[in-house]
Design a protein around this motif. Structure first.
Motif, PDB file in Angstrom:
ATOM      1  N   ARG A   1       8.035   3.197  14.131  1.00 30.14           N
ATOM      2  CA  ARG A   1       9.075   2.602  13.162  1.00 30.14           C
ATOM      3  C   ARG A   1      10.068   3.542  12.361  1.00 30.14           C
ATOM      4  O   ARG A   1       9.684   4.675  12.418  1.00 30.14           O
TER       5      ARG A   1
ATOM      6  N   LEU B   1      -2.556   0.722   9.379  1.00 21.41           N
ATOM      7  CA  LEU B   1      -2.694  -0.359   8.494  1.00 21.41           C
ATOM      8  C   LEU B   1      -2.389  -1.550   9.170  1.00 21.41           C
ATOM      9  O   LEU B   1      -1.176  -1.349   9.613  1.00 21.41           O
ATOM     10  N   GLY B   2      -3.113  -2.456   9.410  1.00 19.56           N
ATOM     11  CA  GLY B   2      -2.709  -3.618   9.749  1.00 19.56           C
ATOM     12  C   GLY B   2      -2.563  -3.758  11.435  1.00 19.56           C
ATOM     13  O   GLY B   2      -1.903  -4.813  11.949  1.00 19.56           O
TER      14      GLY B   2
ATOM     15  N   ARG C   1      -1.977  -6.514  16.593  1.00 20.26           N
ATOM     16  CA  ARG C   1      -0.575  -6.777  16.118  1.00 20.26           C
ATOM     17  C   ARG C   1       0.546  -5.979  16.768  1.00 20.26           C
ATOM     18  O   ARG C   1       0.330  -4.861  16.949  1.00 20.26           O
TER      19      ARG C   1
ATOM     20  N   GLN D   1       2.559   3.772   3.456  1.00 20.95           N
ATOM     21  CA  GLN D   1       3.538   2.788   2.786  1.00 20.95           C
ATOM     22  C   GLN D   1       4.818   3.268   2.662  1.00 20.95           C
ATOM     23  O   GLN D   1       5.802   2.513   3.268  1.00 20.95           O
TER      24      GLN D   1
ATOM     25  N   SER E   1      14.934  -1.225   3.998  1.00 19.64           N
ATOM     26  CA  SER E   1      13.728  -0.568   3.657  1.00 19.64           C
ATOM     27  C   SER E   1      13.696  -0.678   2.034  1.00 19.64           C
ATOM     28  O   SER E   1      14.620  -0.738   1.303  1.00 19.64           O
ATOM     29  N   ALA E   2      12.454  -0.536   1.868  1.00 19.74           N
ATOM     30  CA  ALA E   2      12.091  -0.295   0.026  1.00 19.74           C
ATOM     31  C   ALA E   2      12.632   1.060  -0.438  1.00 19.74           C
ATOM     32  O   ALA E   2      12.659   1.122  -1.647  1.00 19.74           O
TER      33      ALA E   2
ATOM     34  N   ILE F   1       0.048  -1.462  -6.439  1.00 17.41           N
ATOM     35  CA  ILE F   1       1.161  -1.924  -5.473  1.00 17.41           C
ATOM     36  C   ILE F   1       0.630  -1.374  -4.122  1.00 17.41           C
ATOM     37  O   ILE F   1       0.862  -2.236  -3.246  1.00 17.41           O
ATOM     38  N   ASN F   2       0.044  -0.428  -3.910  1.00 16.30           N
ATOM     39  CA  ASN F   2      -0.227   0.348  -2.518  1.00 16.30           C
ATOM     40  C   ASN F   2      -1.585  -0.570  -2.253  1.00 16.30           C
ATOM     41  O   ASN F   2      -1.555  -1.018  -1.010  1.00 16.30           O
TER      42      ASN F   2
ATOM     43  N   TYR G   1      -0.174  -3.714  -0.781  1.00 19.68           N
ATOM     44  CA  TYR G   1       0.570  -3.091   0.580  1.00 19.68           C
ATOM     45  C   TYR G   1      -0.610  -3.202   1.726  1.00 19.68           C
ATOM     46  O   TYR G   1      -0.316  -3.799   2.614  1.00 19.68           O
ATOM     47  N   ILE G   2      -1.796  -2.713   1.144  1.00 15.05           N
ATOM     48  CA  ILE G   2      -2.939  -2.661   2.085  1.00 15.05           C
ATOM     49  C   ILE G   2      -3.284  -4.000   2.444  1.00 15.05           C
ATOM     50  O   ILE G   2      -3.668  -4.465   3.794  1.00 15.05           O
TER      51      ILE G   2
ATOM     52  N   CYS H   1      -0.603  -5.785   4.749  1.00 11.65           N
ATOM     53  CA  CYS H   1      -0.769  -5.264   6.048  1.00 11.65           C
ATOM     54  C   CYS H   1      -2.080  -5.903   6.907  1.00 11.65           C
ATOM     55  O   CYS H   1      -1.803  -6.444   8.059  1.00 11.65           O
ATOM     56  N   GLN H   2      -2.970  -6.229   6.257  1.00 13.07           N
ATOM     57  CA  GLN H   2      -4.061  -6.874   6.981  1.00 13.07           C
ATOM     58  C   GLN H   2      -3.747  -8.567   6.870  1.00 13.07           C
ATOM     59  O   GLN H   2      -4.086  -8.911   8.135  1.00 13.07           O
ATOM     60  N   TYR H   3      -3.155  -9.055   6.042  1.00 13.28           N
ATOM     61  CA  TYR H   3      -3.116 -10.493   6.097  1.00 13.28           C
ATOM     62  C   TYR H   3      -1.897 -11.070   6.842  1.00 13.28           C
ATOM     63  O   TYR H   3      -1.786 -12.018   7.612  1.00 13.28           O
ATOM     64  N   ILE H   4      -0.733 -10.075   6.644  1.00  9.68           N
ATOM     65  CA  ILE H   4       0.562 -10.547   7.274  1.00  9.68           C
ATOM     66  C   ILE H   4       1.089  -9.660   8.283  1.00  9.68           C
ATOM     67  O   ILE H   4       2.072  -9.822   8.983  1.00  9.68           O
ATOM     68  N   GLY H   5       0.479  -8.484   8.359  1.00 10.23           N
ATOM     69  CA  GLY H   5       0.836  -7.339   9.257  1.00 10.23           C
ATOM     70  C   GLY H   5       1.915  -6.428   8.551  1.00 10.23           C
ATOM     71  O   GLY H   5       2.543  -6.867   7.748  1.00 10.23           O
ATOM     72  N   PRO H   6       1.954  -5.277   9.062  1.00  2.97           N
ATOM     73  CA  PRO H   6       2.847  -4.062   8.527  1.00  2.97           C
ATOM     74  C   PRO H   6       4.306  -4.545   8.458  1.00  2.97           C
ATOM     75  O   PRO H   6       4.983  -3.975   7.584  1.00  2.97           O
ATOM     76  N   VAL H   7       4.616  -5.105   9.462  1.00  2.00           N
ATOM     77  CA  VAL H   7       6.191  -5.302   9.558  1.00  2.00           C
ATOM     78  C   VAL H   7       6.585  -6.251   8.480  1.00  2.00           C
ATOM     79  O   VAL H   7       7.648  -5.933   7.802  1.00  2.00           O
TER      80      VAL H   7
ATOM     81  N   ASP I   1       6.502  -4.681   5.149  1.00  2.00           N
ATOM     82  CA  ASP I   1       7.571  -3.897   4.584  1.00  2.00           C
ATOM     83  C   ASP I   1       8.855  -4.437   4.200  1.00  2.00           C
ATOM     84  O   ASP I   1       9.363  -4.276   3.501  1.00  2.00           O
TER      85      ASP I   1
ATOM     86  N   LEU J   1       8.099  -5.751   0.724  1.00  2.00           N
ATOM     87  CA  LEU J   1       8.263  -4.655  -0.431  1.00  2.00           C
ATOM     88  C   LEU J   1       9.643  -4.708  -0.530  1.00  2.00           C
ATOM     89  O   LEU J   1      10.047  -4.481  -1.650  1.00  2.00           O
ATOM     90  N   SER J   2      10.457  -4.522   0.422  1.00  2.00           N
ATOM     91  CA  SER J   2      11.843  -4.276   0.434  1.00  2.00           C
ATOM     92  C   SER J   2      12.593  -5.321  -0.248  1.00  2.00           C
ATOM     93  O   SER J   2      13.454  -5.310  -1.331  1.00  2.00           O
TER      94      SER J   2
ATOM     95  N   ILE K   1      11.676  -5.163  -3.998  1.00  5.87           N
ATOM     96  CA  ILE K   1      12.544  -4.223  -4.824  1.00  5.87           C
ATOM     97  C   ILE K   1      14.025  -4.844  -5.283  1.00  5.87           C
ATOM     98  O   ILE K   1      14.161  -4.789  -6.145  1.00  5.87           O
TER      99      ILE K   1
END
Lengths: 437, 213
Positions: A61, A204-205, A214, A404, A424-425, B171-172, B175-176, B179-185, B188, B191-192, B195
């Motif tokens: 990424r 993660l994830g 995924r 993160q 990006s955040a 917040i972290n 985020y964890i 990532c587990q429930y909806i995936g990292p992509v 992100d 989060l963006s 913000i």
């Protein structure tokens, strides 16, 4: 009459003298030509670092692109120095026991030809080390990774290399065939990567609560394609240069190499088609690299049709191997284990099966299997211990906050694409507002 | 344990999960039917008092929370809710005096973040935060309770003072969970987006929302 005799004797003397000069010049020329070929091939192998960097960064990424590039860049630097200091001696020093070399450490002066060999072999060592980086992308502590690269180039790679490429090595004595390093370089890198991802755990994830993997698409598929092509180009030096002389067989070796790469891509995409998967660019590129990895062992000892078979099966192995890795819930970001580990093992076996003039020789196949198994046992377990120790002492894995933010920020304090960070955040202007970790 | 303290323990255990009105009804049910019953009857009590669709999925967590509260020392239990003098359904006790702008922005950010998840994923992430927030933050028992109530949607506002490190940690943690429930992509992206959506509000309050990351 006397005049004629005198003239003839002068002519004979000149002829002898010029022949002597010619002989001396031709000797010098051969060494010069060999040197030229080996150092140019070494430089081509160096270019593979750029290929790896692009391929791995493209598959990661955007928030980790700098980190991936930096790992590739610095493992080359660290690895080169460590290989010169320790690795070369262990690999090519006087090997009395069959297990490792005992001299040629931190060489200062040597004959001209030996500089060429050291240069060429250093590039190989750096390649073995950098294979690991892609598998560990996006969640590895930078310094922990570099320590791993030191272990690889100083001990793990050269010790196995001494078994095969040192004339006193025990596998060398058995007749093990690995011309340019399907196992010595690629499987060694692949098995070390496997050990590292076992210790490290997935990103993660990467796997959902139901355990299904995924997709975490890379940020730049163009990088992946260019990286693949650069690697392919560098492979001509990798396999061709392994002759260590400018022989007439280089064309045969390069043609085998090229056809296997092409067949690897086709084999991988065919496998995707059979498995009803889309023809992903990453699968095609990885397939071609797997084909190149596979032919590396037998590129000098195989006829063209068998190079095609070896490469195509290598491509298939890369797809199936990646599925196996996912089933084991391991996270290999770029597919290094399947492409370098599994395809390397297959290629080494194929070098025994399709050995020109002695095909399907069971004794040779047995020797090949011993060499493959020895590589796995030595490399996987020594790397596992090394990475486990690094994990305990320094910590292999970054914190979840690092993941993160992305490793570009947390490991290097910069952003790979400062002008294109709208999605990006984290933006370049706000870096100074982030708490230092 | 005295009945008085048992009631306090049940109140303490259920507080993070139930809104005030539901909690009051639950305690009345306990008072009326289960006050003299053994602990084994608590499962039935929970089934009876947590009948809404939202609470049904949290029954085991509520039961665990009550059993945990029953083991707490007396000083860590919330005051008796039926004591007229303390009037514990007034949640003022969890409010802090240093109610600063940064907290408002933080709450706005978290609400935006969670609202982006929507429906089932939002409640999963909230549940994850409740489950994993214990011991992570520099909060006392009552503050932690307030946090859990807010995360469980049992309370709309969230007024405690949270340190910058705790904000970052929460917040972290979110985020964890994302990532587990909806995936990292998608995480992100959420989060963006959060913000960006909070930026104007943060500017009004002269707070840098990026510092929470």
């Amino acid at each position: 009459m006397n005049f004629i005799k005198k003239e003839l004797s002068i002519f004979a003397c000149l002829l002898c003298f010029s022949t002597a000069i010619y002989a001396e010049q031709s000797t010098v020329s051969i060494e010069v030509i060999n040197t030229l070929w080996v150092v140019i091939a070494g430089a081509l192998v160096f270019l593979m670092q750029a290929g790896f960097a692009l391929l791995e960064a493209g598959m990661s990424r955007a928030k980790n692109a700098v980190n991936v590039m930096m790992k590739n860049y610095m493992d080359l630097c660290v690895g080169s120095i460590l290989f010169w200091l320790v690795g070369y001696g262990l690999m090519f020093g006087n090997n009395l026991t069959g297990w490792f070399g005992t001299d040629l450490f931190a060489l200062e002066k040597m004959p001209d030809w030996d500089y060429s060999l050291l240069f060429f072999q250093t590039m190989f060592a750096a390649t073995a080390a950098t294979i690991v980086s892609g598998a560990l992308a996006e969640r590895t502590n930078y310094f922990a990774y570099l320590i791993g690269a030191i272990g690889m180039t100083a001990v793990i790679y050269p010790v196995y290399g001494s078994w095969v490429w040192n004339t006193g090595g025990w596998l060398n004595a058995m007749g093990f065939i690995d011309f340019a390093g399907s196992t010595v370089v690629h499987s060694v890198g692949g098995w070390a990567a496997l050990a590292a991802i076992v210790v490290l755990g997935p990103r993660l994830g990467r796997f959902g609560p139901d355990g299904k993997p995924r997709d975490l698409p890379g940020h730049n598929l163009s990088y992946v394609a260019i990286g693949g092509l650069l690697l392919w180009f560098g492979w001509f030096g990798f396999n061709g240069g392994s002759t260590l002389e400018a022989g007439t067989n280089i064309g045969h070796i390069l043609m085998n190499t090229h056809l296997a790469g092409a067949a690897g891509a086709l084999g991988a995409l065919l496998m995707c088609f059979i498995m009803r998967q889309p023809a992903l660019m990453t699968s095609g590129v990885n397939g071609s690299i797997a084909g190149l990895v596979a032919i590396t062992a037998g590129c000098a000892t195989m006829d063209l049709p068998y190079a095609v078979v070896t490469g195509a099966v290598g491509g298939v192995v890369s797809v199936l191997g990646h599925q196996l890795i996912l089933k084991l819930k391991l996270d290999d970001v770029v597919g290094a284990v399947s492409v370098h580990g599994f395809a390397g093992a297959w290629g080494t076996l194929a070098a025994g099966i399709f050995l020109a003039g002695n095909m399907y020789d069971l004794h040779q196949i047995k020797v090949q299997l011993i060499g493959i198994a020895a590589a796995f046992i030595w490399v996987f377990f020594s790397a596992l211990i090394m990475y486990w120790l690094v994990e305990k002492i320094i910590g292999m894995r970054v914190s979840t906050l690092h993941e993160q933010r992305g490793l570009d920020i947390t490991e290097h304090g910069e952003i790979g694409y400062p002008e294109f960070g709208h999605a990006s955040a984290y933006s370049a202007e706000q870096l100074s507002n982030l708490k230092k970790l | 344990m005295s009945i008085h303290n048992q009631r306090r323990a049940i109140f303490t255990g259920m507080r993070p999960f139930l809104k005030d009105a539901d909690l009051k009804i639950a305690l009345e049910i306990w008072q009326e039917k289960y006050v003299d019953k053994p602990k084994t009857a608590y499962t039935q009590f929970i089934a009876e008092s947590c009948g809404t669709k939202e609470l049904k999925g949290k029954r085991s967590a509520i039961l665990n929370s009550i059993f945990n509260a029953l083991t707490l020392p007396e000083k860590e239990l919330l005051p008796d809710p039926f004591n007229q003098q303390t009037n514990q359904f007034d949640i003022a006790f969890i409010q802090q005096e240093n109610h600063i702008e940064a907290n408002l922005v933080f709450v706005e950010f978290m609400q935006t973040l969670l609202s982006h998840l929507g429906g089932e994923n939002e409640s999963k992430v909230r549940g994850y935060l409740v489950e994993h927030s214990e011991g992570k933050f520099n909060l006392n028992v009552q503050q932690m309770l307030a946090l859990k109530m807010w995360l469980n949607n049992a309370k709309e506002s969230f007024e405690i003072s949270f340190s910058a490190d705790d904000k970052r940690e929460l917040i972290n943690l979110a985020y964890i969970a994302m990532c587990q429930y909806i995936g990292p992509v998608k995480s992100d992206q959420v989060l963006s987006m959060s913000i960006k959506q909070t930026e104007s509000f943060a500017k009004e309050k002269a707070v840098n929302v990026h510092a929470f990351l």
